[in-house]
Design a protein around this motif. Structure first.
Motif, PDB file in Angstrom:
ATOM      1  N   VAL A 118      38.991 -23.346 -49.204  1.00 38.87           N
ATOM      2  CA  VAL A 118      37.723 -23.943 -49.530  1.00 38.87           C
ATOM      3  C   VAL A 118      36.686 -23.454 -48.407  1.00 38.87           C
ATOM      4  O   VAL A 118      35.838 -24.016 -48.334  1.00 38.87           O
ATOM      5  CB  VAL A 118      38.214 -25.885 -49.933  1.00 38.87           C
ATOM      6  CG1 VAL A 118      38.673 -25.546 -51.231  1.00 38.87           C
ATOM      7  CG2 VAL A 118      38.559 -26.307 -48.941  1.00 38.87           C
ATOM      8  N   PRO A 119      36.602 -22.426 -48.556  1.00 37.30           N
ATOM      9  CA  PRO A 119      35.399 -22.340 -47.148  1.00 37.30           C
ATOM     10  C   PRO A 119      33.643 -22.648 -48.362  1.00 37.30           C
ATOM     11  O   PRO A 119      32.671 -23.028 -47.649  1.00 37.30           O
ATOM     12  CB  PRO A 119      35.293 -20.707 -47.361  1.00 37.30           C
ATOM     13  CG  PRO A 119      36.454 -19.786 -48.247  1.00 37.30           C
ATOM     14  CD  PRO A 119      37.173 -21.011 -48.263  1.00 37.30           C
ATOM     15  N   TRP A 120      33.152 -22.222 -49.584  1.00 37.90           N
ATOM     16  CA  TRP A 120      32.752 -22.466 -49.860  1.00 37.90           C
ATOM     17  C   TRP A 120      32.185 -23.949 -49.974  1.00 37.90           C
ATOM     18  O   TRP A 120      30.926 -24.333 -50.488  1.00 37.90           O
ATOM     19  CB  TRP A 120      32.816 -21.667 -51.220  1.00 37.90           C
ATOM     20  CG  TRP A 120      32.614 -20.083 -51.669  1.00 37.90           C
ATOM     21  CD1 TRP A 120      32.995 -19.352 -50.339  1.00 37.90           C
ATOM     22  CD2 TRP A 120      33.056 -20.015 -52.408  1.00 37.90           C
ATOM     23  NE1 TRP A 120      32.825 -18.212 -51.054  1.00 37.90           N
ATOM     24  CE2 TRP A 120      32.652 -18.239 -52.173  1.00 37.90           C
ATOM     25  CE3 TRP A 120      32.630 -19.885 -54.131  1.00 37.90           C
ATOM     26  CZ2 TRP A 120      33.212 -17.154 -53.531  1.00 37.90           C
ATOM     27  CZ3 TRP A 120      32.644 -18.292 -55.382  1.00 37.90           C
ATOM     28  CH2 TRP A 120      32.702 -17.132 -54.865  1.00 37.90           C
ATOM     29  N   ASN A 121      32.941 -24.687 -49.786  1.00 34.60           N
ATOM     30  CA  ASN A 121      31.953 -25.808 -49.931  1.00 34.60           C
ATOM     31  C   ASN A 121      32.015 -26.594 -48.584  1.00 34.60           C
ATOM     32  O   ASN A 121      31.396 -27.444 -48.624  1.00 34.60           O
ATOM     33  CB  ASN A 121      33.506 -27.243 -50.102  1.00 34.60           C
ATOM     34  CG  ASN A 121      33.555 -27.049 -51.092  1.00 34.60           C
ATOM     35  OD1 ASN A 121      35.496 -26.507 -51.322  1.00 34.60           O
ATOM     36  ND2 ASN A 121      33.737 -28.454 -52.219  1.00 34.60           N
ATOM     37  N   TYR A 122      31.496 -25.214 -47.790  1.00 35.33           N
ATOM     38  CA  TYR A 122      31.163 -25.517 -46.521  1.00 35.33           C
ATOM     39  C   TYR A 122      30.230 -24.749 -46.033  1.00 35.33           C
ATOM     40  O   TYR A 122      28.987 -24.648 -44.823  1.00 35.33           O
ATOM     41  CB  TYR A 122      31.857 -25.916 -45.411  1.00 35.33           C
ATOM     42  CG  TYR A 122      32.659 -27.444 -44.924  1.00 35.33           C
ATOM     43  CD1 TYR A 122      32.690 -28.385 -45.315  1.00 35.33           C
ATOM     44  CD2 TYR A 122      34.162 -26.853 -46.128  1.00 35.33           C
ATOM     45  CE1 TYR A 122      33.411 -29.329 -45.042  1.00 35.33           C
ATOM     46  CE2 TYR A 122      35.498 -27.840 -46.201  1.00 35.33           C
ATOM     47  CZ  TYR A 122      34.278 -29.446 -46.306  1.00 35.33           C
ATOM     48  OH  TYR A 122      35.077 -30.477 -45.819  1.00 35.33           O
ATOM     49  N   ASN A 123      29.390 -23.068 -46.978  1.00 30.89           N
ATOM     50  CA  ASN A 123      28.818 -22.531 -46.544  1.00 30.89           C
ATOM     51  C   ASN A 123      27.559 -22.234 -48.061  1.00 30.89           C
ATOM     52  O   ASN A 123      26.716 -21.339 -47.818  1.00 30.89           O
ATOM     53  CB  ASN A 123      29.988 -20.834 -46.698  1.00 30.89           C
ATOM     54  CG  ASN A 123      29.442 -20.806 -47.977  1.00 30.89           C
ATOM     55  OD1 ASN A 123      29.729 -21.629 -48.839  1.00 30.89           O
ATOM     56  ND2 ASN A 123      30.532 -19.912 -47.975  1.00 30.89           N
ATOM     57  N   GLY A 124      27.452 -24.077 -48.488  1.00 29.48           N
ATOM     58  CA  GLY A 124      26.072 -24.008 -49.501  1.00 29.48           C
ATOM     59  C   GLY A 124      26.511 -23.239 -50.640  1.00 29.48           C
ATOM     60  O   GLY A 124      24.942 -23.869 -51.404  1.00 29.48           O
ATOM     61  N   PHE A 125      27.618 -22.980 -50.972  1.00 27.82           N
ATOM     62  CA  PHE A 125      27.365 -22.858 -52.397  1.00 27.82           C
ATOM     63  C   PHE A 125      27.267 -23.732 -54.171  1.00 27.82           C
ATOM     64  O   PHE A 125      26.939 -22.849 -54.794  1.00 27.82           O
ATOM     65  CB  PHE A 125      28.911 -22.737 -52.247  1.00 27.82           C
ATOM     66  CG  PHE A 125      29.523 -21.880 -54.109  1.00 27.82           C
ATOM     67  CD1 PHE A 125      28.576 -20.811 -54.567  1.00 27.82           C
ATOM     68  CD2 PHE A 125      30.155 -22.573 -55.096  1.00 27.82           C
ATOM     69  CE1 PHE A 125      29.808 -20.615 -56.346  1.00 27.82           C
ATOM     70  CE2 PHE A 125      30.409 -22.665 -56.356  1.00 27.82           C
ATOM     71  CZ  PHE A 125      30.214 -21.466 -57.206  1.00 27.82           C
ATOM     72  N   GLY A 126      27.743 -24.756 -53.058  1.00 33.77           N
ATOM     73  CA  GLY A 126      27.292 -25.809 -54.294  1.00 33.77           C
ATOM     74  C   GLY A 126      25.818 -26.272 -54.576  1.00 33.77           C
ATOM     75  O   GLY A 126      25.259 -27.250 -55.171  1.00 33.77           O
ATOM     76  N   ASN A 127      25.193 -26.108 -53.387  1.00 33.01           N
ATOM     77  CA  ASN A 127      23.731 -25.958 -53.567  1.00 33.01           C
ATOM     78  C   ASN A 127      23.136 -25.669 -54.700  1.00 33.01           C
ATOM     79  O   ASN A 127      22.934 -25.040 -55.304  1.00 33.01           O
ATOM     80  CB  ASN A 127      22.681 -26.020 -51.843  1.00 33.01           C
ATOM     81  CG  ASN A 127      23.661 -26.963 -51.266  1.00 33.01           C
ATOM     82  OD1 ASN A 127      24.418 -27.877 -51.029  1.00 33.01           O
ATOM     83  ND2 ASN A 127      23.450 -26.135 -50.055  1.00 33.01           N
ATOM     84  N   ASN A 128      21.460 -26.661 -55.637  1.00 36.72           N
ATOM     85  CA  ASN A 128      21.012 -26.629 -56.158  1.00 36.72           C
ATOM     86  C   ASN A 128      19.309 -25.956 -55.792  1.00 36.72           C
ATOM     87  O   ASN A 128      19.667 -25.600 -54.729  1.00 36.72           O
ATOM     88  CB  ASN A 128      20.479 -27.937 -57.407  1.00 36.72           C
ATOM     89  CG  ASN A 128      21.957 -27.521 -58.231  1.00 36.72           C
ATOM     90  OD1 ASN A 128      22.538 -26.885 -58.895  1.00 36.72           O
ATOM     91  ND2 ASN A 128      22.838 -29.158 -58.639  1.00 36.72           N
ATOM     92  N   ASP A 129      18.546 -25.770 -56.067  1.00 40.54           N
ATOM     93  CA  ASP A 129      17.331 -26.013 -55.758  1.00 40.54           C
ATOM     94  C   ASP A 129      17.176 -26.990 -54.242  1.00 40.54           C
ATOM     95  O   ASP A 129      17.330 -27.756 -54.050  1.00 40.54           O
ATOM     96  CB  ASP A 129      16.664 -26.292 -56.881  1.00 40.54           C
ATOM     97  CG  ASP A 129      14.853 -25.961 -55.875  1.00 40.54           C
ATOM     98  OD1 ASP A 129      14.978 -25.248 -54.090  1.00 40.54           O
ATOM     99  OD2 ASP A 129      13.904 -25.686 -56.771  1.00 40.54           O
ATOM    100  N   PRO A 130      17.395 -26.191 -53.165  1.00 36.03           N
ATOM    101  CA  PRO A 130      17.536 -26.533 -51.493  1.00 36.03           C
ATOM    102  C   PRO A 130      15.968 -27.836 -51.780  1.00 36.03           C
ATOM    103  O   PRO A 130      16.027 -28.109 -50.322  1.00 36.03           O
ATOM    104  CB  PRO A 130      18.177 -25.478 -50.386  1.00 36.03           C
ATOM    105  CG  PRO A 130      17.355 -24.415 -50.948  1.00 36.03           C
ATOM    106  CD  PRO A 130      17.267 -24.865 -52.978  1.00 36.03           C
TER     107      PRO A 130
END
Length: 261
Positions: A118-130
């Motif tokens: 699950v690397p994408w859980n910790y590299n900003g993938f799930g963010n919407n407009d920051p």
């Protein structure tokens, strides 16, 4: 033989729940991340897993509707470079609403993170407009947006239909609304009533994101600027360089910063 008549016992209910969730998901066969498969999902809450090839890269949850949440990821990945939607697949598990209080996705993340997944859980993938305050920050190399930047060659559908004509007129305000709705990544801009009075002539047929942004920049007055950042596009009424800016559109001119800029 121990002479002690007492000892400590730690009951980890959350670990047991996480193991059960993971086991239930492992029994499922990942389906391609395609709209046909997404639309077959029931609009219920639950958890889901995304795979890139054989690798489990992300775990998420949907508080209300699994298909709605998974579709957002489909759109996001469809508009990125260095990755193909054909590489992606997913599994879903409907979870009772009463289970939401124990954060089922967090149980799964904790389990899989310990296995190097699950690397994408910790590299900003799930963010919407920051948000605007993040526009001027440097996007690190390991961030999802740096690894898979937005695709400016993404093709819009035919946004203007004209019978027998090569061009059509619209307002800048309408074009901005259309672009914001069709782009598979965030397009944030400062709006003004003046855009309702600016006429834009559009070529018939589909446009790429880059072509649409060029048209927009040709019609906004100086010093307005359209900026493509690694994960999204912004437009504000000032000319400014950004630490992670990938492309600038200024009065119809396109500027690509040097790689080390």
């Amino acid at each position: 033989m121990s002479l002690e008549n007492h000892a400590e016992f730690k009951l980890s209910i959350t670990k047991a729940l996480g193991d059960q969730l993971a086991a239930a998901l492992e029994e499922l066969t990942p389906a391609p991340l395609a709209m046909g498969n997404i639309l077959r999902l029931r609009p219920l809450p639950g958890v889901y897993q995304l795979y890139k090839g054989e690798d489990l890269v992300y775990v998420g949850k949907a508080d209300k509707s699994l298909p709605q949440r998974v579709e957002k990821h489909f759109r996001k990945i469809s508009g990125r470079r260095n990755i193909s939607i054909e590489e992606m697949s997913f599994t879903c598990l409907y979870v009772d609403e009463d289970f939401g209080a124990v954060a089922p996705e967090r149980l799964l993340i904790n389990k899989h993170r310990g296995q190097g997944e699950v690397p994408w859980n910790y590299n900003g993938f799930g963010n919407n407009d920051p948000g605007k305050r993040r526009d001027t920050t440097v996007v690190e190399e390991k961030h999802f947006d740096r690894q898979y930047p937005i695709d400016l060659e993404y093709a819009f559908p035919d946004i203007v239909t004209v019978d027998g004509a090569s061009e059509a007129e619209s307002t800048l305000a309408k074009l901005l609304t259309i672009a914001k709705g069709f782009l598979p990544y965030v397009f944030r801009y400062e709006s003004t009533k003046a855009f309702d009075e600016i006429t834009v002539r559009l070529p018939a047929g589909p446009l790429t994101a880059d072509e649409a942004l060029r048209v927009i920049s040709e019609h906004v007055p100086a010093p307005w600027q359209v900026t493509a950042l690694p994960g999204y596009v912004i437009m504000y009424g000032k000319t400014e360089d950004y630490p992670s800016g990938m492309r600038y559109y200024r009065a119809g001119q396109v500027i690509d910063p040097a790689p080390d800029a």
